[in-house]
Motif scaffolding. Structure first.
Motif, PDB file in Angstrom:
ATOM      1  N   LEU A  37       0.788  -1.224   0.000  1.00  5.52           N
ATOM      2  CA  LEU A  37       0.000   0.000   0.000  1.00  5.52           C
ATOM      3  C   LEU A  37       0.824   1.282   0.000  1.00  5.52           C
ATOM      4  O   LEU A  37       0.320   2.326  -0.391  1.00  5.52           O
ATOM      5  N   ALA A  42      -2.993   3.343   6.248  1.00  3.14           N
ATOM      6  CA  ALA A  42      -3.835   2.325   5.606  1.00  3.14           C
ATOM      7  C   ALA A  42      -3.335   0.931   5.955  1.00  3.14           C
ATOM      8  O   ALA A  42      -4.137   0.015   6.188  1.00  3.14           O
ATOM      9  N   SER A  43      -2.019   0.760   6.024  1.00  3.70           N
ATOM     10  CA  SER A  43      -1.439  -0.540   6.377  1.00  3.70           C
ATOM     11  C   SER A  43      -1.828  -0.936   7.801  1.00  3.70           C
ATOM     12  O   SER A  43      -2.212  -2.080   8.060  1.00  3.70           O
ATOM     13  N   ASP A  45      -4.448   0.115   9.410  1.00  6.00           N
ATOM     14  CA  ASP A  45      -5.895  -0.155   9.396  1.00  6.00           C
ATOM     15  C   ASP A  45      -6.193  -1.565   8.881  1.00  6.00           C
ATOM     16  O   ASP A  45      -7.021  -2.277   9.441  1.00  6.00           O
ATOM     17  N   VAL A  46      -5.515  -1.952   7.812  1.00  7.01           N
ATOM     18  CA  VAL A  46      -5.718  -3.290   7.237  1.00  7.01           C
ATOM     19  C   VAL A  46      -5.365  -4.360   8.262  1.00  7.01           C
ATOM     20  O   VAL A  46      -6.112  -5.321   8.470  1.00  7.01           O
ATOM     21  N   ASP A  49      -7.885  -4.569  10.998  1.00  3.01           N
ATOM     22  CA  ASP A  49      -9.080  -5.260  10.499  1.00  3.01           C
ATOM     23  C   ASP A  49      -8.876  -6.775  10.487  1.00  3.01           C
ATOM     24  O   ASP A  49      -9.794  -7.539  10.800  1.00  3.01           O
ATOM     25  N   ARG A  78      -6.525  -8.550   1.882  1.00  4.76           N
ATOM     26  CA  ARG A  78      -7.165  -7.267   2.221  1.00  4.76           C
ATOM     27  C   ARG A  78      -6.458  -6.101   1.552  1.00  4.76           C
ATOM     28  O   ARG A  78      -7.099  -5.132   1.169  1.00  4.76           O
ATOM     29  N   CYS A  79      -5.148  -6.193   1.410  1.00 10.30           N
ATOM     30  CA  CYS A  79      -4.411  -5.147   0.687  1.00 10.30           C
ATOM     31  C   CYS A  79      -4.847  -5.108  -0.774  1.00 10.30           C
ATOM     32  O   CYS A  79      -5.070  -4.027  -1.329  1.00 10.30           O
ATOM     33  N   ASN A  81      -7.683  -6.108  -1.998  1.00  8.80           N
ATOM     34  CA  ASN A  81      -9.040  -5.569  -2.031  1.00  8.80           C
ATOM     35  C   ASN A  81      -9.029  -4.056  -1.852  1.00  8.80           C
ATOM     36  O   ASN A  81      -9.775  -3.335  -2.523  1.00  8.80           O
ATOM     37  N   TYR A  82      -8.178  -3.578  -0.963  1.00 10.72           N
ATOM     38  CA  TYR A  82      -8.062  -2.135  -0.747  1.00 10.72           C
ATOM     39  C   TYR A  82      -7.581  -1.448  -2.027  1.00 10.72           C
ATOM     40  O   TYR A  82      -8.140  -0.427  -2.440  1.00 10.72           O
ATOM     41  N   SER A  85     -10.281  -1.277  -4.465  1.00  9.56           N
ATOM     42  CA  SER A  85     -11.303  -0.293  -4.093  1.00  9.56           C
ATOM     43  C   SER A  85     -10.889   1.121  -4.449  1.00  9.56           C
ATOM     44  O   SER A  85     -11.730   1.978  -4.668  1.00  9.56           O
ATOM     45  N   ILE A  86      -9.586   1.367  -4.519  1.00  6.03           N
ATOM     46  CA  ILE A  86      -9.129   2.698  -4.923  1.00  6.03           C
ATOM     47  C   ILE A  86      -8.653   2.692  -6.375  1.00  6.03           C
ATOM     48  O   ILE A  86      -7.919   3.560  -6.811  1.00  6.03           O
TER      49      ILE A  86
END
Length: 187
Positions: A37, A42-43, A45-46, A49, A78-79, A81-82, A85-86
């Protein structure tokens, strides 16, 4: 601690075991996520999660390899997917190379001696790269530069950076197929 015992304790919602798992893997997982990322917040947060999911879904978790491999796979997914998403895509599959080189997640089933052999083999392959490819490769995977940063540093285009990394990935992948196959043939 044995994986079965850890899972059993997590399923019992044992906070001490959960905290131990968190303390053991959190920093390493954040570093791993940040290699995808390039965003510290963000890292974090992932990874948070992932640990929330581990706590909430402990009853249904079925780990086939190791807890470490499972957590790293969760963070990787999840990374990805993140990034989707962006609207960031990985057309060259460089993320797979990144995870293969940075983490021995897929190598959990081989011995430490075999991991050392694979690592040394990768280094030998990298030494055969042209100097310009070596520079691009090292900036990406050792210095964690972005494509744009590499392009600026070496005064080349971003497309050249991507092309060099794709060629490096191909060379490493081709050479690893043979060596990893040898490990799976052993009696």
């Amino acid at each position: 601690m044995e994986i079965n015992i850890v899972l059993e304790e997590l399923q019992k919602q044992n906070k001490t075991v959960y905290k131990n798992v968190f303390d053991r893997f959190y920093k390493e997982l954040v570093i791993y996520a940040n290699n995808f990322l390039f965003d510290q917040q963000a890292s974090e947060d992932v990874v948070q999660d992932v640990f929330i999911s581990l706590w909430e879904n402990a009853q249904t978790i079925d780990i086939k390899t190791s807890l470490k491999a499972y957590l790293f796979a969760m963070v990787r997914n999840r990374c990805l997917n993140y990034l989707k998403s962006i609207k960031i895509t990985d057309d060259l599959n460089l993320i797979d190379l990144n995870s293969m080189i940075i983490l021995d997640e897929d190598l959990d089933l081989i011995s430490e001696e075999e991991k050392s052999i694979v690592y040394n083999h990768i280094l030998k392959v990298i030494d055969t790269f042209p100097v310009s490819m070596q520079e691009v490769f090292k900036l990406k995977f050792i210095e964690n530069f972005s494509y744009n940063e590499i392009a600026d540093e070496l005064n080349i285009s971003v497309n050249t950076v991507k092309t060099q990394l794709q060629r490096a990935k191909t060379k490493i992948s081709q050479s690893l197929v043979v060596i990893l196959a040898l490990f799976s043939i052993r009696p």
